[in-house]
Design a protein around this motif. Structure first.
Motif, PDB file in Angstrom:
ATOM      1  N   SER A 103      -3.930   6.263   1.603  1.00  0.00           N
ATOM      2  CA  SER A 103      -3.949   5.876   2.935  1.00  0.00           C
ATOM      3  C   SER A 103      -3.864   4.309   3.709  1.00  0.00           C
ATOM      4  CB  SER A 103      -5.210   6.439   3.268  1.00  0.00           C
ATOM      5  OG  SER A 103      -5.938   5.996   3.330  1.00  0.00           O
ATOM      6  N   ILE A 104      -3.794   3.119   1.725  1.00  0.00           N
ATOM      7  CA  ILE A 104      -3.401   2.072   2.361  1.00  0.00           C
ATOM      8  C   ILE A 104      -2.131   2.352   3.153  1.00  0.00           C
ATOM      9  CG2 ILE A 104      -5.617   1.175   0.970  1.00  0.00           C
ATOM     10  CD1 ILE A 104      -2.014   2.073  -0.453  1.00  0.00           C
ATOM     11  N   VAL A 105      -1.347   2.544   2.769  1.00  0.00           N
ATOM     12  CA  VAL A 105      -0.083   2.702   3.089  1.00  0.00           C
ATOM     13  C   VAL A 105       0.330   2.393   4.639  1.00  0.00           C
ATOM     14  CG1 VAL A 105       0.896   3.655   1.488  1.00  0.00           C
ATOM     15  CG2 VAL A 105       1.393   5.447   3.633  1.00  0.00           C
ATOM     16  N   ILE A 106      -0.824   2.800   5.858  1.00  0.00           N
ATOM     17  CA  ILE A 106      -0.932   2.164   6.855  1.00  0.00           C
ATOM     18  C   ILE A 106      -1.569   0.730   7.112  1.00  0.00           C
ATOM     19  CG2 ILE A 106      -2.747   3.072   9.024  1.00  0.00           C
ATOM     20  CD1 ILE A 106      -3.266   5.826   8.294  1.00  0.00           C
ATOM     21  N   LEU A 107      -1.108   0.107   6.265  1.00  0.00           N
ATOM     22  CA  LEU A 107      -2.204  -0.849   7.041  1.00  0.00           C
ATOM     23  C   LEU A 107      -0.929  -1.856   6.731  1.00  0.00           C
ATOM     24  CD1 LEU A 107      -6.206  -1.418   4.806  1.00  0.00           C
ATOM     25  CD2 LEU A 107      -5.109  -1.414   7.078  1.00  0.00           C
ATOM     26  N   TYR A 108       0.156  -1.617   5.533  1.00  0.00           N
ATOM     27  CA  TYR A 108       0.793  -2.274   5.104  1.00  0.00           C
ATOM     28  C   TYR A 108       2.155  -2.012   6.164  1.00  0.00           C
ATOM     29  CZ  TYR A 108       0.183  -1.841   0.250  1.00  0.00           C
ATOM     30  OH  TYR A 108      -0.033  -1.937  -1.057  1.00  0.00           O
ATOM     31  N   ALA A 109       2.004  -1.025   7.069  1.00  0.00           N
ATOM     32  CA  ALA A 109       2.763  -0.903   7.940  1.00  0.00           C
ATOM     33  C   ALA A 109       2.610  -1.716   9.289  1.00  0.00           C
ATOM     34  CB  ALA A 109       2.773   0.273   8.454  1.00  0.00           C
ATOM     35  N   VAL A 110       0.841  -2.083   9.391  1.00  0.00           N
ATOM     36  CA  VAL A 110       0.390  -2.335  10.748  1.00  0.00           C
ATOM     37  C   VAL A 110       0.651  -3.809  10.488  1.00  0.00           C
ATOM     38  CG1 VAL A 110      -1.901  -3.027  11.469  1.00  0.00           C
ATOM     39  CG2 VAL A 110      -1.474  -0.486  11.564  1.00  0.00           C
ATOM     40  N   ALA A 111      -0.058  -4.532   8.901  1.00  0.00           N
ATOM     41  CA  ALA A 111       1.018  -5.511   8.422  1.00  0.00           C
ATOM     42  C   ALA A 111       2.128  -6.624   9.262  1.00  0.00           C
ATOM     43  CB  ALA A 111       0.558  -5.870   7.299  1.00  0.00           C
ATOM     44  N   GLY A 112       3.236  -5.421   8.987  1.00  0.00           N
ATOM     45  CA  GLY A 112       4.294  -5.911   8.817  1.00  0.00           C
ATOM     46  C   GLY A 112       4.586  -5.285   9.811  1.00  0.00           C
ATOM     47  N   LEU A 113       4.325  -4.660  11.316  1.00  0.00           N
ATOM     48  CA  LEU A 113       4.180  -4.984  12.688  1.00  0.00           C
ATOM     49  C   LEU A 113       3.799  -5.820  13.573  1.00  0.00           C
ATOM     50  CD1 LEU A 113       3.467  -1.311  13.184  1.00  0.00           C
ATOM     51  CD2 LEU A 113       5.713  -2.452  14.260  1.00  0.00           C
ATOM     52  N   ILE A 114       3.270  -6.372  12.877  1.00  0.00           N
ATOM     53  CA  ILE A 114       1.834  -7.969  13.410  1.00  0.00           C
ATOM     54  C   ILE A 114       2.640  -8.750  12.359  1.00  0.00           C
ATOM     55  CG2 ILE A 114      -0.229  -9.246  12.792  1.00  0.00           C
ATOM     56  CD1 ILE A 114      -1.873  -6.419  12.490  1.00  0.00           C
ATOM     57  N   ALA A 115       3.287  -9.279  11.667  1.00  0.00           N
ATOM     58  CA  ALA A 115       3.890 -10.038  11.514  1.00  0.00           C
ATOM     59  C   ALA A 115       5.203 -10.365  11.695  1.00  0.00           C
ATOM     60  CB  ALA A 115       4.467 -10.043   9.675  1.00  0.00           C
ATOM     61  N   HIS A 116       5.732  -9.577  12.291  1.00  0.00           N
ATOM     62  CA  HIS A 116       7.358  -9.484  12.562  1.00  0.00           C
ATOM     63  C   HIS A 116       7.290  -9.302  14.307  1.00  0.00           C
ATOM     64  CE1 HIS A 116      11.757 -10.306  11.299  1.00  0.00           C
ATOM     65  NE2 HIS A 116      11.836  -8.851  12.083  1.00  0.00           N
ATOM     66  N   HIS A 117       6.506  -8.744  14.726  1.00  0.00           N
ATOM     67  CA  HIS A 117       6.818  -8.337  16.008  1.00  0.00           C
ATOM     68  C   HIS A 117       5.437  -8.674  16.852  1.00  0.00           C
ATOM     69  CE1 HIS A 117      10.169  -5.577  15.714  1.00  0.00           C
ATOM     70  NE2 HIS A 117       8.879  -5.353  14.822  1.00  0.00           N
ATOM     71  N   PRO A 118       5.473 -10.226  17.888  1.00  0.00           N
ATOM     72  CA  PRO A 118       4.275 -11.147  18.420  1.00  0.00           C
ATOM     73  C   PRO A 118       3.422 -10.313  19.191  1.00  0.00           C
ATOM     74  CG  PRO A 118       6.553 -12.734  17.544  1.00  0.00           C
ATOM     75  CD  PRO A 118       7.184 -11.309  17.170  1.00  0.00           C
ATOM     76  N   ARG A 119       4.966  -9.579  19.572  1.00  0.00           N
ATOM     77  CA  ARG A 119       3.857  -9.069  21.476  1.00  0.00           C
ATOM     78  C   ARG A 119       3.722  -7.196  20.780  1.00  0.00           C
ATOM     79  NH1 ARG A 119       8.387  -6.636  25.585  1.00  0.00           N
ATOM     80  NH2 ARG A 119       6.451  -5.879  26.307  1.00  0.00           N
ATOM     81  N   ILE A 120       4.061  -7.278  19.512  1.00  0.00           N
ATOM     82  CA  ILE A 120       2.949  -6.186  18.993  1.00  0.00           C
ATOM     83  C   ILE A 120       1.617  -6.947  18.707  1.00  0.00           C
ATOM     84  CG2 ILE A 120       2.628  -4.893  17.030  1.00  0.00           C
ATOM     85  CD1 ILE A 120       5.488  -3.475  17.162  1.00  0.00           C
ATOM     86  N   ALA A 121       1.845  -7.917  17.976  1.00  0.00           N
ATOM     87  CA  ALA A 121       0.395  -8.641  17.050  1.00  0.00           C
ATOM     88  C   ALA A 121      -0.275  -9.014  18.948  1.00  0.00           C
ATOM     89  CB  ALA A 121       0.875  -9.835  16.952  1.00  0.00           C
TER      90      ALA A 121
END
Length: 402
Positions: free
Chosen positions: A246-264
């Motif tokens: 289930s840690i793949v969920i964390l990979y996805a969230v990390a990428g979203l936060i890093a590349h999309h300031p509005r998502i962060a």
């Protein structure tokens, strides 16, 4: 605008510089950086590497680590890394020696998990901070090379601010694979007989290439194998919640936060301290090590509301909008021979998700019916891949003149 690290510091209530992005250990890869004045597909640097499974007697081939220019989904150019393998085995097919553009499955988002590095290591534990590097795509690559095909792969792009992989960003992944293939032509790899190969995360990249051929009209793939693509992220994250990987969920969230300031800004306030800490920790280890650190984790512990991460992402308007834009199935794919397959009992990518994609694409779906293995360990995902590996390689090479 806050960076990935700053957003997670805020979630953890820590002082500046306490939280860092993924540490760069061992591989000497170029730090991800924005690139000005070079076109996507330009080769920046190539250096020879020694990959496991390649010997001059048994499987003669040469390998290079490459740095090249690619573009993210918004068209901004940045540096990326990958590898090129040139076979010295005899190609016994008709026509030119084929090249396989290879999109790897998830190995982890730390730089030492990058396939262009892990292919030089094979299987190696790290005990000081427990981790396990596992180049489990190397058997597929070695098999292709033994049959006389060349291979080029991408490590997938990273956000330059904190060097965080843009995990499961299908468009950026596809473009990085395309641009690695473009860069490989500078190393004398031909693209007249070009095939695509991708499983899991890699299946998403191949699917996005097939849906957006206009990005590189000069590259005309002749056939593709696309296995278990996570066509839509939220259903896939909901399906894998509570499984061993289930840690793949964390990979996805990390990428979203890093590349999309509005998502962060939208997402980080909803992370619990445990969730923010887990993102930081898992960004520094490979997939097997991360799964063993947090096996069968439930994502409700990672949100302040105590709801699953998939439910949270779906409830956040801008985040859900971005994920919807990234989903596959909104365009018909390039009309070439395509082996789209899914495992009936897959415990990572739900079978129904790929079945729906096949209907949206208007293509047949090859259903793999390996006996269901208990425990939600991910073996129902990876087992069918390796069970049918040789047959899928043979099918692809036949389409390319083999």
């Amino acid at each position: 605008m806050r960076t990935y690290s700053a957003a997670l510091r805020a979630a953890l209530g820590l002082a500046a510089d306490t939280v860092r992005g993924a540490r760069r250990e061992e591989p000497e890869h170029t730090q991800a950086a924005w690139v000005i004045g070079r076109s996507a597909g330009a080769l920046l640097e190539a250096r020879e590497i020694k990959a496991v499974g390649l010997t001059h007697r048994v499987n003669p081939a040469e390998a290079w680590h490459i740095d090249y220019v690619t573009a993210d989904a918004s068209g901004r150019t940045l540096a990326a890394t990958g590898a090129v393998f040139r076979s010295r085995s005899t190609w016994r097919g008709t026509g030119p020696r084929p090249t396989i553009a290879f999109a790897p499955s998830t190995q982890g988002v730390a730089t030492r998990c990058d396939p262009s590095y892990s292919c030089t290591v094979g299987l190696a534990p790290r005990l000081s901070s427990f981790d396990l590097i596992a180049a489990y795509e190397q058997p597929a690559i070695a098999l292709m090379l033994a049959r006389g095909a060349n291979v080029v792969l991408t490590d997938y792009p990273r956000d330059p601010t904190d060097n965080v992989q843009l995990y499961c960003d299908h468009v950026a992944a596809a473009q990085s694979l395309i641009d690695a293939t473009r860069a490989a032509t500078s190393l004398s790899l031909g693209t007249d007989a070009l095939g695509l190969w991708g499983f899991s995360q890699g299946g998403g990249a191949v699917g996005a290439w097939l849906e957006r051929p206009e990005y590189a009209p000069e590259l005309q793939p002749l056939a593709a194998v696309c296995g278990a693509p996570p066509a839509a992220l939220i259903p896939m994250l909901d399906h894998v919640d509570g499984a061993l990987p289930s840690i793949v969920i964390l990979y996805a969230v990390a990428g979203l936060i890093a590349h999309h300031p509005r998502i962060a800004e939208e997402l980080v306030p909803h992370l619990s301290p445990d969730g923010a800490a887990a993102i930081v920790d898992n960004a520094q280890v490979c997939a097997v090590g991360a799964a063993l650190r947090r096996p069968w984790a439930r994502t409700a512990a990672w949100t302040r509301e105590g709801i699953g991460m998939a439910e949270l992402l779906d409830a956040l308007p801008y985040t859900a909008e971005v994920l919807e834009r990234q989903a596959l199935g909104q365009r018909r794919p390039l009309r070439i021979p395509l082996r789209l397959w899914a495992s009936l009992h897959d415990d990572i990518v739900p079978y129904a998700l790929v079945h729906t994609l096949a209907e949206q694409w208007g293509v047949p779906l090859a259903t793999r019916r390996l006996l269901r293995l208990p425990g939600r360990t991910g073996l129902n995902h990876y087992g069918p891949y390796f069970q049918h590996l040789a047959g899928d390689v043979e099918w692809l090479l036949r389409q390319l003149g083999g």
